[in-house]
Scaffold this active site. Structure first.
Site, short mmCIF file in Angstrom:
data_model
loop_
_atom_site.label_atom_id
_atom_site.label_comp_id
_atom_site.label_asym_id
_atom_site.label_seq_id
_atom_site.Cartn_x
_atom_site.Cartn_y
_atom_site.Cartn_z
N PHE A 181 -31.96 38.82 -3.16
CA PHE A 181 -31.55 37.10 -3.53
C PHE A 181 -32.25 37.10 -5.14
O PHE A 181 -33.25 37.07 -5.43
CB PHE A 181 -32.23 35.91 -2.77
CG PHE A 181 -31.78 36.07 -1.40
CD1 PHE A 181 -30.92 37.06 -1.04
CD2 PHE A 181 -32.04 35.07 -0.60
CE1 PHE A 181 -30.11 36.88 0.64
CE2 PHE A 181 -31.29 34.99 0.79
CZ PHE A 181 -30.51 35.87 1.12
N VAL A 184 -36.70 39.07 -2.68
CA VAL A 184 -36.47 37.91 -3.51
C VAL A 184 -36.83 38.18 -5.14
O VAL A 184 -38.17 38.69 -5.08
CB VAL A 184 -36.90 36.64 -3.02
CG1 VAL A 184 -36.95 35.39 -4.04
CG2 VAL A 184 -36.81 36.36 -1.64
N CYS A 185 -36.06 38.14 -6.00
CA CYS A 185 -36.38 38.44 -7.29
C CYS A 185 -37.59 37.68 -7.72
O CYS A 185 -37.51 36.36 -7.75
CB CYS A 185 -35.27 38.28 -8.13
SG CYS A 185 -35.95 38.54 -9.91
N ILE A 186 -38.58 38.41 -8.21
CA ILE A 186 -39.92 37.50 -8.63
C ILE A 186 -39.89 36.65 -9.64
O ILE A 186 -40.03 35.48 -9.79
CB ILE A 186 -41.02 38.21 -8.51
CG1 ILE A 186 -42.53 37.63 -8.47
CG2 ILE A 186 -41.12 39.51 -9.71
CD1 ILE A 186 -43.59 38.37 -8.39
N ALA A 229 -37.62 33.65 -8.80
CA ALA A 229 -38.26 32.99 -7.90
C ALA A 229 -39.44 31.99 -8.64
O ALA A 229 -39.47 30.73 -8.42
CB ALA A 229 -39.06 33.68 -6.75
#
Length: 130
Positions: free
Chosen positions: A38, A76-78, A81
């Site tokens: 994501f 989830v892409c840090i 995010a």
């Protein structure tokens, strides 16, 4: 066939619902999902604080159930995010924020995870984005 699926759209978008239905169809067809990634606005689909209208599918909750039920790798892409306030406990503490809204089964990680997934998969299928 092995699929990597990337979601770039927010949970209230048609693209997020299509991605979920596609992922369900992949597994129902006997195929494998090597990773869900994501990115951009798609990170909101992993937030435990997203609330759908009563007359809509709760896409964020559906994604979480899907990942848990099928023991999938949900990343989830840090960077995306953090920029959007989607934080796990560790990042909430690191940045002195009052709460975390990203919980298991989701993991924060970098774009390298998307690259690795494309190397492991036969197909990368992307939903949403510009």
């Amino acid at each position: 066939m092995k699929f990597a699926i990337a979601l770039f759209a927010p949970p209230h978008s048609p693209a997020a619902r299509r991605a979920l239905r596609f992922a369900e169809a992949v597994l129902a067809g006997g195929h494998e999902i090597v990773r869900l990634f994501f990115y951009q606005e798609g990170v909101h689909s992993a937030s435990s604080n997203a609330v759908a209208s009563q007359d809509e599918l709760d896409v964020a909750a559906a994604w979480t159930r899907f990942v848990c039920d099928n023991q999938l790798d949900g990343v989830v892409c840090i960077a995306a995010a953090l920029r959007r306030g989607v934080l796990n406990e560790e990042e909430a503490t690191r940045y002195s924020r009052p709460a975390a809204n990203l919980q298991a089964p989701w993991e924060l990680s970098g774009l390298g995870q998307l690259h690795e997934a494309t190397q492991q998969a036969d197909r990368l299928v992307c939903f949403g984005g510009n």
